[in-house]
Design a protein around this motif. Sequence first.
Motif, short mmCIF file in Angstrom:
data_model
loop_
_atom_site.label_atom_id
_atom_site.label_comp_id
_atom_site.label_asym_id
_atom_site.label_seq_id
_atom_site.Cartn_x
_atom_site.Cartn_y
_atom_site.Cartn_z
N ASN A 112 5.79 -7.27 -34.22
CA ASN A 112 5.01 -6.12 -34.71
C ASN A 112 5.83 -4.86 -34.96
OD1 ASN A 112 2.64 -7.71 -34.36
ND2 ASN A 112 2.46 -7.03 -32.24
N THR A 113 7.14 -4.95 -34.96
CA THR A 113 7.96 -3.74 -34.94
C THR A 113 7.89 -2.95 -36.23
OG1 THR A 113 9.43 -4.88 -33.39
CG2 THR A 113 10.23 -2.84 -34.33
N ILE A 114 7.56 -3.58 -37.36
CA ILE A 114 7.42 -2.79 -38.59
C ILE A 114 6.30 -1.77 -38.45
CG2 ILE A 114 5.83 -4.39 -39.76
CD1 ILE A 114 7.36 -3.70 -42.38
N ALA A 115 5.32 -2.04 -37.57
CA ALA A 115 4.22 -1.09 -37.35
C ALA A 115 4.68 0.16 -36.62
CB ALA A 115 3.10 -1.77 -36.57
N ASN A 116 5.88 0.15 -36.03
CA ASN A 116 6.42 1.36 -35.41
C ASN A 116 6.78 2.42 -36.45
OD1 ASN A 116 6.16 0.13 -32.94
ND2 ASN A 116 8.33 -0.29 -32.67
N LEU A 117 6.92 1.99 -37.71
CA LEU A 117 7.08 2.95 -38.80
C LEU A 117 5.69 3.47 -39.15
CD1 LEU A 117 9.56 0.81 -40.92
CD2 LEU A 117 10.14 2.72 -39.40
N ALA A 145 0.99 -8.67 -36.13
CA ALA A 145 -0.41 -8.93 -35.78
C ALA A 145 -1.32 -8.63 -36.96
CB ALA A 145 -0.82 -8.09 -34.59
N VAL A 146 -2.44 -9.32 -37.02
CA VAL A 146 -3.50 -9.01 -37.98
C VAL A 146 -4.41 -7.97 -37.35
CG1 VAL A 146 -5.46 -9.94 -39.26
CG2 VAL A 146 -3.41 -11.33 -38.95
N PRO A 147 -4.70 -6.87 -38.03
CA PRO A 147 -5.58 -5.85 -37.45
C PRO A 147 -6.91 -6.45 -36.99
CG PRO A 147 -4.57 -5.03 -39.45
CD PRO A 147 -4.22 -6.48 -39.37
N ASP A 148 -7.29 -6.15 -35.76
CA ASP A 148 -8.48 -6.77 -35.17
C ASP A 148 -9.68 -5.83 -35.23
OD1 ASP A 148 -9.97 -8.73 -33.90
OD2 ASP A 148 -9.40 -8.05 -31.89
N LEU A 149 -9.99 -5.33 -36.40
CA LEU A 149 -11.07 -4.36 -36.53
C LEU A 149 -12.44 -4.99 -36.31
CD1 LEU A 149 -9.93 -2.08 -39.49
CD2 LEU A 149 -9.34 -1.99 -37.08
N ARG A 150 -12.54 -6.30 -36.43
CA ARG A 150 -13.83 -6.95 -36.21
C ARG A 150 -14.30 -6.80 -34.76
NH1 ARG A 150 -13.03 -12.91 -38.70
NH2 ARG A 150 -11.12 -12.69 -37.49
N THR A 175 -9.23 4.46 -38.43
CA THR A 175 -9.30 3.53 -39.55
C THR A 175 -9.05 4.20 -40.90
OG1 THR A 175 -11.71 3.79 -39.62
CG2 THR A 175 -10.84 1.95 -38.34
N LEU A 176 -9.21 5.52 -40.98
CA LEU A 176 -8.93 6.21 -42.24
C LEU A 176 -7.43 6.25 -42.53
CD1 LEU A 176 -11.44 9.22 -42.16
CD2 LEU A 176 -11.59 7.11 -43.50
N ARG A 177 -6.63 6.40 -41.49
CA ARG A 177 -5.17 6.50 -41.67
C ARG A 177 -4.42 5.24 -41.26
NH1 ARG A 177 -2.22 10.24 -38.99
NH2 ARG A 177 -3.52 10.10 -37.12
N GLN A 178 -5.16 4.18 -40.90
CA GLN A 178 -4.57 2.93 -40.45
C GLN A 178 -3.63 3.16 -39.26
OE1 GLN A 178 -4.50 0.77 -44.82
NE2 GLN A 178 -2.97 0.14 -43.34
N GLN A 179 -4.06 4.00 -38.36
CA GLN A 179 -3.27 4.29 -37.17
C GLN A 179 -3.90 3.63 -35.95
OE1 GLN A 179 -0.30 6.25 -37.17
NE2 GLN A 179 -0.53 6.08 -39.39
N LEU A 180 -3.07 3.05 -35.13
CA LEU A 180 -3.48 2.42 -33.88
C LEU A 180 -2.60 2.95 -32.77
CD1 LEU A 180 -4.03 -1.40 -33.34
CD2 LEU A 180 -2.60 -0.11 -31.79
N VAL A 181 -3.20 3.29 -31.65
CA VAL A 181 -2.42 3.71 -30.48
C VAL A 181 -2.75 2.76 -29.33
CG1 VAL A 181 -1.88 5.53 -28.83
CG2 VAL A 181 -2.41 6.13 -31.20
N TYR A 206 -0.97 0.02 -38.57
CA TYR A 206 -1.24 -1.39 -38.82
C TYR A 206 -1.28 -1.68 -40.32
CZ TYR A 206 -6.22 0.07 -39.21
OH TYR A 206 -7.41 0.66 -39.55
N ILE A 207 -0.99 -2.93 -40.65
CA ILE A 207 -0.83 -3.35 -42.05
C ILE A 207 -1.60 -4.65 -42.26
CG2 ILE A 207 0.82 -3.74 -43.92
CD1 ILE A 207 3.03 -2.84 -41.95
N TRP A 208 -2.39 -4.69 -43.30
CA TRP A 208 -3.07 -5.93 -43.67
C TRP A 208 -2.07 -6.86 -44.37
CZ3 TRP A 208 -7.60 -6.42 -41.47
CH2 TRP A 208 -8.33 -5.27 -41.15
N PRO A 209 -2.22 -8.17 -44.25
CA PRO A 209 -1.29 -9.09 -44.92
C PRO A 209 -1.16 -8.83 -46.43
CG PRO A 209 -2.57 -10.30 -43.31
CD PRO A 209 -3.15 -8.91 -43.36
#
Length: 253
Positions: A112-117, A145-150, A175-181, A206-209
């Motif tokens: 998941n390290t690309i999500a650190n950007l 990881a696949v975002p688990d918004l469900r 969810t507006l900025r695709q940010q997860l903490v 987070y990034i969708w496929p």
Amino acid sequence: MIEQSRLWDDQAAAEYDTPGEGMFAPEVLEPTVAVLRDLAAGGPALEFAIGTGRVAIPLRAAGVEVTGIELSEPMIARLREKADAERIPVVAGDMTTARAGEGFALVYLVFNTIANLLTQAEQVECFRSAARHLAPGGCFVIELAVPDLRSLAPGHGGTVEVSQPGYLLVDTYDTLRQQLVSHHLRFDPTVDGARGARIDRTPQRYIWPSELDLMAQLAGFALEDRWAGWDRSEFTADSRSHVSVYRLPTLSG
């Protein structure tokens, strides 16, 4: 990237390795190394965010020449306790801009390290950086990881991902900025109350496929394979993560 460099400090580096357990468990590492060795096909590999060498050290032991790029000096120092610079060279710097040479057969970025950007622009630059380092026909592998918004209940912005004695993991979403903490709360379960608890927070974008595929196209890659994990199992709508293999075109005759 300043915030990320502060996150991966001396304490994080000292606590990162969990030999034989978690992401260091043989059942996790062995299939990871097997896939990366196959994709390197006898050529050299470059790991973005090499960390303490969790993947690089066993991959080097499997016969693949590995170089790394790493932002955190404490993580590099921990790696150096296990492998010297001749065995695994490391360039200190940001994986979107640092240069570690060219002509690699494989660039990989795991866990998941690309999500650190934390911006889309930085994530696109990560793909472009991979393309600069690769030889024609080389591949870039990302584990994400696949975002688990469900799992988000209506009106709620967070989920409890792990609840066990002494540890609680809560993920909160913008969810507006695709940010997860990710909020990691560690405490002594034998002590009542909150005293002595420690919380660490890890911000991610987070990034969708499908978005990841578009980033790849912008850098000249095409998707070659996508699996649900390092065991090469089928990726489905219910998969919680994926390993995606992107390849550059070969030189035309």
